[in-house]
Write a protein that holds these residues in place. Structure first.
Motif, PDB file in Angstrom:
ATOM      1  N   LEU A  53      14.863   8.932  -1.719  1.00 46.60           N
ATOM      2  CA  LEU A  53      13.448   9.000  -2.098  1.00 46.60           C
ATOM      3  C   LEU A  53      13.212  10.141  -3.076  1.00 46.60           C
ATOM      4  CD1 LEU A  53      10.532   8.000  -1.652  1.00 46.60           C
ATOM      5  CD2 LEU A  53      10.362   9.713   0.169  1.00 46.60           C
ATOM      6  N   ARG A  71       0.342   6.482  -2.705  1.00 50.18           N
ATOM      7  CA  ARG A  71      -0.459   5.458  -2.056  1.00 50.18           C
ATOM      8  C   ARG A  71      -1.597   5.102  -3.010  1.00 50.18           C
ATOM      9  NH1 ARG A  71       1.457   4.384   2.776  1.00 50.18           N
ATOM     10  NH2 ARG A  71       2.591   6.003   3.905  1.00 50.18           N
ATOM     11  N   PHE A 102      12.097  -4.017  -3.599  1.00 50.71           N
ATOM     12  CA  PHE A 102      12.547  -3.208  -4.725  1.00 50.71           C
ATOM     13  C   PHE A 102      12.396  -3.935  -6.057  1.00 50.71           C
ATOM     14  CE2 PHE A 102      14.540   0.598  -3.048  1.00 50.71           C
ATOM     15  CZ  PHE A 102      14.771   0.295  -1.712  1.00 50.71           C
ATOM     16  N   ASP A 123       0.807  -1.215   0.000  1.00 52.11           N
ATOM     17  CA  ASP A 123       0.000   0.000   0.000  1.00 52.11           C
ATOM     18  C   ASP A 123       0.847   1.276   0.000  1.00 52.11           C
ATOM     19  OD1 ASP A 123      -0.936   0.101   3.552  1.00 52.11           O
ATOM     20  OD2 ASP A 123       0.998  -0.049   2.536  1.00 52.11           O
ATOM     21  N   TYR A 124       2.089   1.146  -0.348  1.00 51.13           N
ATOM     22  CA  TYR A 124       2.960   2.320  -0.423  1.00 51.13           C
ATOM     23  C   TYR A 124       3.961   2.056  -1.528  1.00 51.13           C
ATOM     24  CZ  TYR A 124       6.697   5.584   0.893  1.00 51.13           C
ATOM     25  OH  TYR A 124       7.670   6.550   0.885  1.00 51.13           O
ATOM     26  N   SER A 133       5.803  -1.440  -0.337  1.00 52.70           N
ATOM     27  CA  SER A 133       5.807  -1.969   1.024  1.00 52.70           C
ATOM     28  C   SER A 133       4.379  -2.118   1.511  1.00 52.70           C
ATOM     29  CB  SER A 133       6.602  -1.069   1.972  1.00 52.70           C
ATOM     30  OG  SER A 133       5.888   0.106   2.281  1.00 52.70           O
ATOM     31  N   VAL A 136       2.124  -3.816   5.264  1.00 55.65           N
ATOM     32  CA  VAL A 136       2.244  -4.271   6.638  1.00 55.65           C
ATOM     33  C   VAL A 136       2.485  -5.771   6.677  1.00 55.65           C
ATOM     34  CG1 VAL A 136       1.074  -4.515   8.839  1.00 55.65           C
ATOM     35  CG2 VAL A 136       0.765  -2.448   7.483  1.00 55.65           C
ATOM     36  N   ARG A 137       3.523  -6.160   7.363  1.00 54.64           N
ATOM     37  CA  ARG A 137       3.740  -7.579   7.594  1.00 54.64           C
ATOM     38  C   ARG A 137       4.585  -7.717   8.854  1.00 54.64           C
ATOM     39  NH1 ARG A 137       8.654  -9.452   3.545  1.00 54.64           N
ATOM     40  NH2 ARG A 137       9.623  -7.445   3.332  1.00 54.64           N
ATOM     41  N   GLY A 138       4.294  -8.725   9.631  1.00 52.95           N
ATOM     42  CA  GLY A 138       5.138  -9.053  10.774  1.00 52.95           C
ATOM     43  C   GLY A 138       5.235  -7.991  11.840  1.00 52.95           C
ATOM     44  N   GLY A 139       4.304  -7.859  12.674  1.00 56.35           N
ATOM     45  CA  GLY A 139       4.435  -6.991  13.833  1.00 56.35           C
ATOM     46  C   GLY A 139       4.212  -5.526  13.546  1.00 56.35           C
ATOM     47  N   GLY A 140       3.711  -5.220  12.353  1.00 54.19           N
ATOM     48  CA  GLY A 140       3.420  -3.832  12.039  1.00 54.19           C
ATOM     49  C   GLY A 140       4.563  -3.098  11.391  1.00 54.19           C
ATOM     50  N   ALA A 141       5.743  -3.663  11.391  1.00 51.58           N
ATOM     51  CA  ALA A 141       6.862  -3.022  10.704  1.00 51.58           C
ATOM     52  C   ALA A 141       6.999  -3.673   9.336  1.00 51.58           C
ATOM     53  CB  ALA A 141       8.147  -3.193  11.497  1.00 51.58           C
ATOM     54  N   ASP A 142       7.560  -2.960   8.401  1.00 52.53           N
ATOM     55  CA  ASP A 142       7.687  -3.523   7.060  1.00 52.53           C
ATOM     56  C   ASP A 142       8.899  -2.926   6.387  1.00 52.53           C
ATOM     57  OD1 ASP A 142       5.675  -1.232   7.198  1.00 52.53           O
ATOM     58  OD2 ASP A 142       6.348  -1.146   5.130  1.00 52.53           O
ATOM     59  N   GLY A 143       9.389  -3.601   5.406  1.00 50.32           N
ATOM     60  CA  GLY A 143      10.514  -3.107   4.644  1.00 50.32           C
ATOM     61  C   GLY A 143      10.092  -2.898   3.216  1.00 50.32           C
ATOM     62  N   LEU A 144      10.995  -2.389   2.421  1.00 52.85           N
ATOM     63  CA  LEU A 144      10.738  -2.136   1.018  1.00 52.85           C
ATOM     64  C   LEU A 144      11.136  -3.333   0.172  1.00 52.85           C
ATOM     65  CD1 LEU A 144      12.163   1.487   0.829  1.00 52.85           C
ATOM     66  CD2 LEU A 144       9.764   0.849   0.544  1.00 52.85           C
TER      67      LEU A 144
END
Lengths: 115, 113
Positions: free
Chosen positions: A46, A51, A105, A31-32, A93, A95-103
């Protein structure tokens, strides 16, 4: 399995022309969607991001077009300049795993603007 | 003021050695990451740390271990280095409350000979 596919791998555009780089994603949880610009020896920076609730975002000469139904988004660089020569990465990116997420590419596009 | 700083910028070492790369961010972010960029420039996430907790651990060999002494630091330790570990490693950070604006460091080019 590559979740974000980017094309073309390399692109040569004349000064003043429009550079277009395309990306497609598979994971509907994304969603980003940012675009990063990377110069040799530097980290990704960046450039612009969007979104999925909007179909287009413009910042100066840079525009993202987003097609949610097709799961595609693209970067347009208007009036391309030699200083825009760099490697461009699309990313995504969600949401996955505990609310944190990575990019995640795309593989990058090497853009050359010819004077 | 550098927002995300990594040291060293270049690292040349022999196979089998153990090395560390340090990362510090002064942005007050609570989530930090390590990414690997291979020779084809493909960027892939390795680790994510949030409040000293490992959140993401992609398919990375266990020779790689992240260590976070505090919220502003995330170091990367690599044991028994192999030729295939040669790459550029990027540290990044993000404010968990804002799911955007990842800030990357300038990278550490690791060469294993």
């Amino acid at each position: 399995q590559q979740q974000v596919k980017q094309s073309p791998q390399s692109l040569i555009v004349q000064k003043g022309g429009i550079s277009i780089i395309n990306c497609a994603y598979e994971n509907t949880a994304f969603d980003y969607f940012p675009w990063y610009q990377q110069f040799p020896g530097k980290g990704p920076a960046l450039l612009i991001a969007i979104r999925p609730d909007v179909s287009e975002k413009k910042e100066g000469r840079f525009t993202i077009s987003f097609n949610k139904s097709a799961k595609q988004f693209s970067l347009h660089i208007m009036d391309s300049q030699p200083g825009d020569s760099a490697t461009y990465f699309c990313a995504a990116s969600g949401v996955r795993g505990g609310g944190a997420d990575g990019l995640t590419f795309g593989k990058g596009t090497h853009l050359i603007i010819q004077p | 003021d550098t927002a995300v700083s990594q040291t060293p910028k270049y690292l040349v070492t022999q196979m089998g050695n153990d090395k560390s790369i340090k990362c510090e961010q002064n942005l007050g972010h609570d989530t930090m990451y390590w990414y690997k960029q291979d020779s084809k420039k493909f960027l892939k996430i390795m680790f994510s740390y949030n409040n000293k907790e490992l959140i993401i651990n992609e398919t990375v060999p266990n020779r790689f271990s992240p260590k976070s002494p505090d919220k502003a630091h995330l170091n990367l330790h690599i044991n028994s280095l192999e030729l295939g570990d040669s790459a550029v490693y990027f540290c990044a950070s993000r404010d968990r409350g804002v799911r955007s604006y990842y800030t990357f460091g300038s990278g550490t080019r690791l060469t294993v000979v």
